[in-house]
Design a protein around this motif. Structure first.
Motif, PDB file in Angstrom:
ATOM      1  N   PHE A   1       0.886  -1.173   0.000  1.00  0.00           N
ATOM      2  CA  PHE A   1       0.000   0.000   0.000  1.00  0.00           C
ATOM      3  C   PHE A   1       0.912   1.207   0.000  1.00  0.00           C
ATOM      4  CE2 PHE A   1      -2.610  -3.212   2.315  1.00  0.00           C
ATOM      5  CZ  PHE A   1      -3.674  -3.276   1.416  1.00  0.00           C
TER       6      PHE A   1
ATOM      7  N   ALA B   1       2.531  -4.614   3.195  1.00  0.00           N
ATOM      8  CA  ALA B   1       1.597  -5.214   4.162  1.00  0.00           C
ATOM      9  C   ALA B   1       1.773  -6.726   4.224  1.00  0.00           C
ATOM     10  CB  ALA B   1       0.166  -4.860   3.789  1.00  0.00           C
TER      11      ALA B   1
ATOM     12  N   PRO C   1       0.159 -10.743  15.320  1.00  0.00           N
ATOM     13  CA  PRO C   1      -0.339  -9.534  15.967  1.00  0.00           C
ATOM     14  C   PRO C   1      -1.156  -8.677  15.002  1.00  0.00           C
ATOM     15  CG  PRO C   1       2.065  -9.728  16.170  1.00  0.00           C
ATOM     16  CD  PRO C   1       1.617 -10.794  15.238  1.00  0.00           C
ATOM     17  N   ASN C   2      -1.876  -7.705  15.541  1.00  0.00           N
ATOM     18  CA  ASN C   2      -2.612  -6.763  14.690  1.00  0.00           C
ATOM     19  C   ASN C   2      -1.662  -6.075  13.731  1.00  0.00           C
ATOM     20  OD1 ASN C   2      -5.148  -7.229  15.695  1.00  0.00           O
ATOM     21  ND2 ASN C   2      -4.965  -5.667  17.300  1.00  0.00           N
ATOM     22  N   GLY C   3      -2.099  -5.933  12.492  1.00  0.00           N
ATOM     23  CA  GLY C   3      -1.285  -5.255  11.501  1.00  0.00           C
ATOM     24  C   GLY C   3      -0.232  -6.148  10.869  1.00  0.00           C
TER      25      GLY C   3
ATOM     26  N   GLY D   1      -0.712  -8.436   8.649  1.00  0.00           N
ATOM     27  CA  GLY D   1      -0.999  -8.755   7.247  1.00  0.00           C
ATOM     28  C   GLY D   1      -1.993  -9.882   7.031  1.00  0.00           C
TER      29      GLY D   1
ATOM     30  N   SER E   1      -5.428 -10.047   7.313  1.00  0.00           N
ATOM     31  CA  SER E   1      -6.584  -9.699   6.466  1.00  0.00           C
ATOM     32  C   SER E   1      -6.141  -9.364   5.046  1.00  0.00           C
ATOM     33  CB  SER E   1      -7.355  -8.514   7.059  1.00  0.00           C
ATOM     34  OG  SER E   1      -7.933  -8.880   8.292  1.00  0.00           O
TER      35      SER E   1
ATOM     36  N   GLN F   1     -13.936  -9.531   8.720  1.00  0.00           N
ATOM     37  CA  GLN F   1     -13.616  -9.282  10.121  1.00  0.00           C
ATOM     38  C   GLN F   1     -14.696  -8.392  10.750  1.00  0.00           C
ATOM     39  OE1 GLN F   1      -9.579  -7.958  10.478  1.00  0.00           O
ATOM     40  NE2 GLN F   1      -9.690  -7.703  12.691  1.00  0.00           N
TER      41      GLN F   1
END
Ligand code: ADP
Ligand code: MG
Length: 252
Positions: A12, A17, A36-38, A40, A42, A84
């Protein structure tokens, strides 16, 4: 019969990502992506289902390259996903929300549906029967006529899973379907995921609850900052120092 992602990278702007990620899901197999969140997760789903373009790498389903196919054609090839954050019209009923899942595969025309040709009527009945069965499986039958805005969040997530399984996909990608579910709702979800796999559906599952992963998944891929940190069986992963530090670190 497999979903195969090879060396997938998604950017992006300046942000990478997903970095060089490979994974595969066979029919009847449950594979989990954690991280963890972020990290990649999703975005990897979006790359497989066609909601973002890949900068490099390939995605194939049953040996056919799909990474340049539009999302609707990938649905036609048997891919389904849950989101999500489920988005339903708040005033639609639970029954109709699951029925939405059939629209991409509907064969009868609007004209056919309006004048109720025998074909359109038979198709409609088949979808309705299947929808009732899904609601039963997910123990949502008693809520069938409620509006989506009258349901607790846990049930909304189950409806989202029901919508995704409606058109009998070959592969299904579930993005944190158990987030915020009560224990009994988690049981229903786990039961549905297991039934799908037993019927030969390949399941890719993003999940944070490691007990649920251990119970369901035979293979786990751990992502960190967009790249594969490690992968293996849940038991092997759970003992890995790098996994414990990255993934469980924040939980202590
Ligand atoms: P996860 O699902 O593991 O929490 P995501 O795949 O949502 O992570 O995000 C991975 C990275 O990509 C994050 O840094 C996120 O901010 C970024 N990202 C995701 N989607 C977009 C987007 N549409 N535009 C820009 N950046 C995005
Ligand atoms: Mg996510």
């Amino acid at each position: 019969m497999t979903i195969q992602a090879n060396n997938v990278t998604v950017r992006f702007g300046g942000v990478v990502a997903v970095r060089d990620v490979s994974l595969s899901v066979e029919k009847g197999q449950i594979v989990s992506i954690v991280g963890p969140n972020g990290s990649g997760k999703s975005t990897m789903f979006n790359a497989i289902t066609g909601m973002v373009s890949t900068a490099s790498g390939t995605v194939s389903v049953d040996g056919k390259r799909i990474d340049r196919e539009p999302a609707h054609r990938r649905i036609g090839l048997g891919l389904a996903r849950s989101f999500q954050t489920p988005r339903f019209d708040p005033h639609t009923t639970v029954f109709d929300a699951v029925m939405c899942g059939f629209y991409p595969v509907k064969k009868s025309s609007i004209f056919g549906a309006m004048v109720r040709t025998p074909f359109a009527a038979a198709e409609e009945q088949r979808f309705r029967d299947r929808c009732e069965a899904i609601l039963e499986d997910l123990q949502l039958s008693e809520f069938r006529d409620l509006q989506m805005n009258e349901l607790p969040m846990g049930r909304v997530r189950l409806v989202e899973v029901g919508r995704a399984v409606a058109n009998e996909p070959k592969y299904i990608l579930l993005d944190e379907p158990a987030a915020g579910l009560a224990r009994d709702e988690q049981r229903m979800l786990a039961g549905e995921v297991r039934r799908l796999a037993e019927r030969g559906v390949g399941v890719l599952l993003v999940e944070h609850n490691f007990n649920l992963i251990r119970e369901l998944a035979e293979h786990v891929v751990v992502l960190k900052e967009g790249a594969v940190l490690l992968e293996g069986t849940p038991d092997v992963i759970a003992k890995d120092r790098a996994f414990i530090d990255t993934y469980l670190g924040r939980a202590g």
